[in-house]
Design a protein around this motif. Sequence first.
Motif, mmCIF file in Angstrom:
data_model
loop_
_atom_site.group_PDB
_atom_site.id
_atom_site.type_symbol
_atom_site.label_atom_id
_atom_site.label_comp_id
_atom_site.label_asym_id
_atom_site.label_seq_id
_atom_site.Cartn_x
_atom_site.Cartn_y
_atom_site.Cartn_z
ATOM 1 N N LYS A 60 0.819 -1.215 0.000
ATOM 2 C CA LYS A 60 0.000 0.000 0.000
ATOM 3 C C LYS A 60 0.849 1.258 0.000
ATOM 4 O O LYS A 60 0.621 2.185 -0.781
ATOM 5 C CB LYS A 60 -0.926 -0.005 1.217
ATOM 6 N N ASP A 61 1.862 1.327 0.866
ATOM 7 C CA ASP A 61 2.637 2.553 1.014
ATOM 8 C C ASP A 61 3.941 2.546 0.240
ATOM 9 O O ASP A 61 4.827 3.368 0.492
ATOM 10 C CB ASP A 61 2.887 2.822 2.499
ATOM 11 N N THR A 62 4.073 1.618 -0.709
ATOM 12 C CA THR A 62 5.191 1.643 -1.653
ATOM 13 C C THR A 62 4.703 2.255 -2.951
ATOM 14 O O THR A 62 3.647 1.886 -3.454
ATOM 15 C CB THR A 62 5.736 0.224 -1.904
ATOM 16 N N SER A 63 5.464 3.191 -3.481
ATOM 17 C CA SER A 63 5.090 3.875 -4.717
ATOM 18 C C SER A 63 5.858 3.294 -5.895
ATOM 19 O O SER A 63 6.809 2.543 -5.726
ATOM 20 C CB SER A 63 5.394 5.375 -4.584
ATOM 21 N N GLY A 64 5.427 3.673 -7.120
ATOM 22 C CA GLY A 64 6.218 3.340 -8.286
ATOM 23 C C GLY A 64 5.511 2.575 -9.387
ATOM 24 O O GLY A 64 4.288 2.472 -9.421
ATOM 25 N N VAL A 65 6.319 2.030 -10.302
ATOM 26 C CA VAL A 65 5.833 1.447 -11.549
ATOM 27 C C VAL A 65 5.201 0.083 -11.320
ATOM 28 O O VAL A 65 5.771 -0.778 -10.656
ATOM 29 C CB VAL A 65 6.967 1.302 -12.580
ATOM 30 N N MET A 66 4.004 -0.101 -11.898
ATOM 31 C CA MET A 66 3.316 -1.382 -11.883
ATOM 32 C C MET A 66 2.720 -1.657 -13.255
ATOM 33 O O MET A 66 2.347 -0.727 -13.964
ATOM 34 C CB MET A 66 2.165 -1.373 -10.865
ATOM 35 N N VAL A 67 2.634 -2.939 -13.620
ATOM 36 C CA VAL A 67 1.958 -3.327 -14.850
ATOM 37 C C VAL A 67 0.809 -4.257 -14.506
ATOM 38 O O VAL A 67 0.907 -5.084 -13.590
ATOM 39 C CB VAL A 67 2.928 -4.015 -15.846
ATOM 40 N N ALA A 68 -0.303 -4.116 -15.217
ATOM 41 C CA ALA A 68 -1.457 -5.014 -15.060
ATOM 42 C C ALA A 68 -1.885 -5.480 -16.438
ATOM 43 O O ALA A 68 -1.802 -4.729 -17.422
ATOM 44 C CB ALA A 68 -2.612 -4.303 -14.353
ATOM 45 N N ALA A 69 -2.328 -6.726 -16.523
ATOM 46 C CA ALA A 69 -2.780 -7.299 -17.792
ATOM 47 C C ALA A 69 -4.250 -6.995 -18.022
ATOM 48 O O ALA A 69 -5.041 -6.911 -17.087
ATOM 49 C CB ALA A 69 -2.543 -8.805 -17.800
ATOM 50 N N LYS A 70 -4.619 -6.850 -19.285
ATOM 51 C CA LYS A 70 -6.015 -6.630 -19.646
ATOM 52 C C LYS A 70 -6.621 -7.843 -20.336
ATOM 53 O O LYS A 70 -7.835 -7.883 -20.559
ATOM 54 C CB LYS A 70 -6.130 -5.396 -20.548
ATOM 55 N N THR A 71 -5.797 -8.823 -20.706
ATOM 56 C CA THR A 71 -6.287 -10.014 -21.395
ATOM 57 C C THR A 71 -5.668 -11.263 -20.780
ATOM 58 O O THR A 71 -4.632 -11.208 -20.109
ATOM 59 C CB THR A 71 -5.925 -9.989 -22.891
ATOM 60 N N ASP A 72 -6.306 -12.410 -21.023
ATOM 61 C CA ASP A 72 -5.765 -13.682 -20.553
ATOM 62 C C ASP A 72 -4.361 -13.923 -21.090
ATOM 63 O O ASP A 72 -3.472 -14.380 -20.371
ATOM 64 C CB ASP A 72 -6.682 -14.837 -20.986
ATOM 65 N N ARG A 73 -4.183 -13.652 -22.374
ATOM 66 C CA ARG A 73 -2.887 -13.918 -23.005
ATOM 67 C C ARG A 73 -1.781 -13.100 -22.353
ATOM 68 O O ARG A 73 -0.704 -13.617 -22.022
ATOM 69 C CB ARG A 73 -2.974 -13.602 -24.502
ATOM 70 N N ALA A 74 -2.037 -11.813 -22.141
ATOM 71 C CA ALA A 74 -1.043 -10.953 -21.514
ATOM 72 C C ALA A 74 -0.802 -11.349 -20.060
ATOM 73 O O ALA A 74 0.331 -11.347 -19.573
ATOM 74 C CB ALA A 74 -1.490 -9.498 -21.599
#
Length: 336
Positions: free
Chosen positions: A155-169
Amino acid sequence: MSAATPSPSPAGSASGDTDILAPPEAAGTRADRFLAEAIGSLSRSRVKALIEAGHGTRDGVPIKDPAEPVRAGALYRLHVPPPVSATPQAQAIPLTILFEDADLIVIDKPAGLVVHPAPGNPDGTLVNALLAHAGDDLPGIGGEKRPGIVHRLDKDTSGVMVAAKTDRAHRALSEAFAARDLDRAYLALVWGLPEPLQGEVSAPIGRHPVDRKRMAVVERGGKPATTRYAVKRGWGTAVSQVECRLLTGRTHQIRVHMAHIGHPLVGDPVYLRRTPAAARTLPAVQREALLAFPRQALHAATLGFRHPVTKQSLSFESPLPADFARLLALLDGNTG
């Protein structure tokens, strides 16, 4: 050669029926594996779940076991139902988006934002924000209209994150994170000056034997964990800015490992158990500001990975958040 109709969409999550004629070379293969490989946009676990839910047939007869061997010449059909609404509700929460396409989204997460709904944080999370941002354009993961979280920041760590939008990804990114086939660096402000100035902490991590809300180095029953660190800046022997890279991905790994070697993170509410002796070497104004910092001084500064579909190399950076940057300025003697 197998024939699949209709062809799955590039996003990899279209609903409907897909027919596949099993070629001779597929004979004996698990049905769920064969269908997943032939379709190409659904994971085997997703196909297995669809079969178990009664959505797979062989020559018009329901497939009873996802592991049944494929019969050459048989016509297999897999029905993918339309995505159902996810349990988390969409909430309009501002996001700093670094990159987005049909398969994934990269965001700069602020400190204070919980990634996923959980007891104590049922809403107001990154998942709620992504649901609102993507709206009807979110194809979904596992048959639900939801983003695929492949890694988390506290919660209190900042910065870059990636999330997938499809099953394949989601499948490809999860594999990349599991294999550490990516470039990821964190910046931390720690008490003291680690010796040597760069090194590797390899110590198993598990639940604290007494305080189950904390993690700890646990020699018996802990999971292997390795963190590489390098001191980037130091202010005497009082405090240091350290770059950390993870060779494994355990809960609170950097926070636990740095505390384990005697250099807990500034502001860490869980693993900074007492006022560090190093704090006494700082001027009063600096010491009081660091001791009053309300969160762990940890920032996911960079993230690089190969795009799961286009295979393009992507790299993202996030500048230090304002509160973290102010600490460094204060340490440098710039109080203006």
